[in-house]
Design an enzyme around this catalytic site. Sequence first.
Site, PDB file in Angstrom:
ATOM      1  N   CYS A   2       0.850  -1.182   0.000  1.00  0.00           N
ATOM      2  CA  CYS A   2       0.000   0.000   0.000  1.00  0.00           C
ATOM      3  C   CYS A   2       0.889   1.237   0.000  1.00  0.00           C
ATOM      4  O   CYS A   2       2.106   1.140   0.135  1.00  0.00           O
ATOM      5  CB  CYS A   2      -0.910   0.008   1.232  1.00  0.00           C
ATOM      6  SG  CYS A   2      -2.009  -1.422   1.357  1.00  0.00           S
ATOM      7  N   ARG A  51      -4.705   1.831  -1.219  1.00  0.00           N
ATOM      8  CA  ARG A  51      -4.813   0.524  -0.580  1.00  0.00           C
ATOM      9  C   ARG A  51      -4.762  -0.626  -1.569  1.00  0.00           C
ATOM     10  O   ARG A  51      -5.441  -0.616  -2.599  1.00  0.00           O
ATOM     11  CB  ARG A  51      -6.122   0.422   0.212  1.00  0.00           C
ATOM     12  CG  ARG A  51      -6.227  -0.898   1.000  1.00  0.00           C
ATOM     13  CD  ARG A  51      -7.606  -1.106   1.583  1.00  0.00           C
ATOM     14  NE  ARG A  51      -7.667  -2.334   2.376  1.00  0.00           N
ATOM     15  CZ  ARG A  51      -8.785  -3.026   2.606  1.00  0.00           C
ATOM     16  NH1 ARG A  51      -9.935  -2.611   2.113  1.00  0.00           N
ATOM     17  NH2 ARG A  51      -8.733  -4.127   3.321  1.00  0.00           N
ATOM     18  N   LEU A  52      -3.936  -1.606  -1.239  1.00  0.00           N
ATOM     19  CA  LEU A  52      -3.972  -2.923  -1.871  1.00  0.00           C
ATOM     20  C   LEU A  52      -4.456  -3.883  -0.801  1.00  0.00           C
ATOM     21  O   LEU A  52      -3.724  -4.184   0.145  1.00  0.00           O
ATOM     22  CB  LEU A  52      -2.599  -3.328  -2.388  1.00  0.00           C
ATOM     23  CG  LEU A  52      -2.492  -4.755  -2.955  1.00  0.00           C
ATOM     24  CD1 LEU A  52      -3.353  -4.894  -4.212  1.00  0.00           C
ATOM     25  CD2 LEU A  52      -1.041  -5.105  -3.283  1.00  0.00           C
ATOM     26  N   ILE A  55      -6.238  -8.574   3.436  1.00  0.00           N
ATOM     27  CA  ILE A  55      -6.828  -9.062   4.682  1.00  0.00           C
ATOM     28  C   ILE A  55      -8.060  -8.209   4.974  1.00  0.00           C
ATOM     29  O   ILE A  55      -8.001  -6.974   4.913  1.00  0.00           O
ATOM     30  CB  ILE A  55      -5.835  -8.975   5.862  1.00  0.00           C
ATOM     31  CG1 ILE A  55      -4.662  -9.941   5.667  1.00  0.00           C
ATOM     32  CG2 ILE A  55      -6.533  -9.278   7.183  1.00  0.00           C
ATOM     33  CD1 ILE A  55      -3.634  -9.879   6.780  1.00  0.00           C
ATOM     34  N   ASN A  80       0.895   0.988   6.177  1.00  0.00           N
ATOM     35  CA  ASN A  80       1.335   0.175   5.049  1.00  0.00           C
ATOM     36  C   ASN A  80       2.082  -1.030   5.591  1.00  0.00           C
ATOM     37  O   ASN A  80       3.052  -0.875   6.329  1.00  0.00           O
ATOM     38  CB  ASN A  80       2.260   0.989   4.133  1.00  0.00           C
ATOM     39  CG  ASN A  80       2.923   0.117   3.072  1.00  0.00           C
ATOM     40  OD1 ASN A  80       2.330  -0.845   2.588  1.00  0.00           O
ATOM     41  ND2 ASN A  80       4.159   0.456   2.729  1.00  0.00           N
ATOM     42  N   GLY A  81       1.635  -2.230   5.235  1.00  0.00           N
ATOM     43  CA  GLY A  81       2.367  -3.409   5.685  1.00  0.00           C
ATOM     44  C   GLY A  81       1.449  -4.541   6.073  1.00  0.00           C
ATOM     45  O   GLY A  81       0.280  -4.603   5.692  1.00  0.00           O
ATOM     46  N   GLU A  82       1.999  -5.439   6.865  1.00  0.00           N
ATOM     47  CA  GLU A  82       1.246  -6.598   7.352  1.00  0.00           C
ATOM     48  C   GLU A  82       1.808  -7.016   8.705  1.00  0.00           C
ATOM     49  O   GLU A  82       3.029  -7.120   8.868  1.00  0.00           O
ATOM     50  CB  GLU A  82       1.336  -7.762   6.363  1.00  0.00           C
ATOM     51  CG  GLU A  82       0.474  -8.951   6.751  1.00  0.00           C
ATOM     52  CD  GLU A  82       0.483 -10.060   5.711  1.00  0.00           C
ATOM     53  OE1 GLU A  82      -0.293 -11.018   5.850  1.00  0.00           O
ATOM     54  OE2 GLU A  82       1.280  -9.964   4.762  1.00  0.00           O
ATOM     55  N   ASP A 106      -5.573  -6.434  10.343  1.00  0.00           N
ATOM     56  CA  ASP A 106      -4.391  -6.312  11.200  1.00  0.00           C
ATOM     57  C   ASP A 106      -4.104  -4.873  11.602  1.00  0.00           C
ATOM     58  O   ASP A 106      -3.482  -4.627  12.628  1.00  0.00           O
ATOM     59  CB  ASP A 106      -3.169  -6.936  10.521  1.00  0.00           C
ATOM     60  CG  ASP A 106      -2.916  -6.384   9.122  1.00  0.00           C
ATOM     61  OD1 ASP A 106      -3.821  -5.771   8.532  1.00  0.00           O
ATOM     62  OD2 ASP A 106      -1.800  -6.598   8.606  1.00  0.00           O
TER      63      ASP A 106
END
Length: 352
Positions: A2, A51-52, A55, A80-82, A106
């Site tokens: 993202c 946004r991509l 989840i 941005n991230g996971e 998340d």
Amino acid sequence: MCGLLGLICATETDAAAARDAVAAALRCQRHRGPDETDTWADAEVVYGFNRLGFIDLEHSHQPLVWGPPEAPTRYTLNFNGEIYNYLELRAELAEKFGTKFNTDGDGESVVAAYHHLGADAVTKLRGMFAFMIWDAQDKVVFGARDPFGIKPLFYSSGPGGLAFSSEKKSLLELSGTLGVSEELDRTALQHYLVLQYVPEPESLHTGIRRVESGTSFRVVPGGQVEFTRYFHPQFTAKPVDGEAEAEALYERIADVMRDSVSKHMISDPDVTVGAFLSGGIDSTAIAALAKERNPSLIAFTTGFEREGYSEVDVAAESAAAIGVKHVVRTVSADEMMEALPLIVWYLDDPVA
């Protein structure tokens, strides 16, 4: 992947005037998030986000507004991230503090952890991340970058405010609003020519720096940003005593790799998962472990027409041995040269 963009101004008037500029700069990183694009503003802060989603696709929109029951809109997250351990973290926060969550994503675990744990929340996060949290009650922005710097985060400060971005090109687009020079950083250029990369916190522009990996930051509108290093890796050498201990270490490494690969593959069931496969031992080991987690894994290999410079044949053997679908893309010399300007544009700063 993202893309986030955040601007902190000295006054609400400056922030309101800069919202269109933030929206324009956000378009420079639209490739990072094709699913949603939005801007948001409150008081002295303006956010932009691409946004991509992979989840909680239906609910975890960003910027994400969250707060405790007594102040449900206190915090706004740009993330941005996971976070690989977000399920465990959500359970811990619910058990210890009675935290209530509104999504299954998340990102909400990040802002909830910050509410209860403050700056120490970053030490609870296992994953790759770059984020900003605006606390509307205390009038402060807190953010951080993951321990190994997997997710990028640039920043630039001038008379017009302080901005953070996933990509440098958005900050260059905002340079007029910020009042920042686009001058080349000759010291950073020297470092690149010697090292073949630009070391943190430098970038090739004097007016743009990078938040260092394993670092958090705090800033109030109109104030100076304060950085704190939260990650201090230590590597203590220890001799291996005998074959039994060596074998135990091999098993430990395998378990750690299996756990890491498994955590990296958390996503909604309908999201396709792929892996790059060169045919070397590193990518082959990761793909093999990923296949254990997801039997539908797809492996991708890029090859070249020049003899001796392509690993397609070896990668095909590895894919067959692992038992995964293998997709090969051979790039010609003409295609490479045609794509080079675009590659440079995407990279922001050169590598190798």
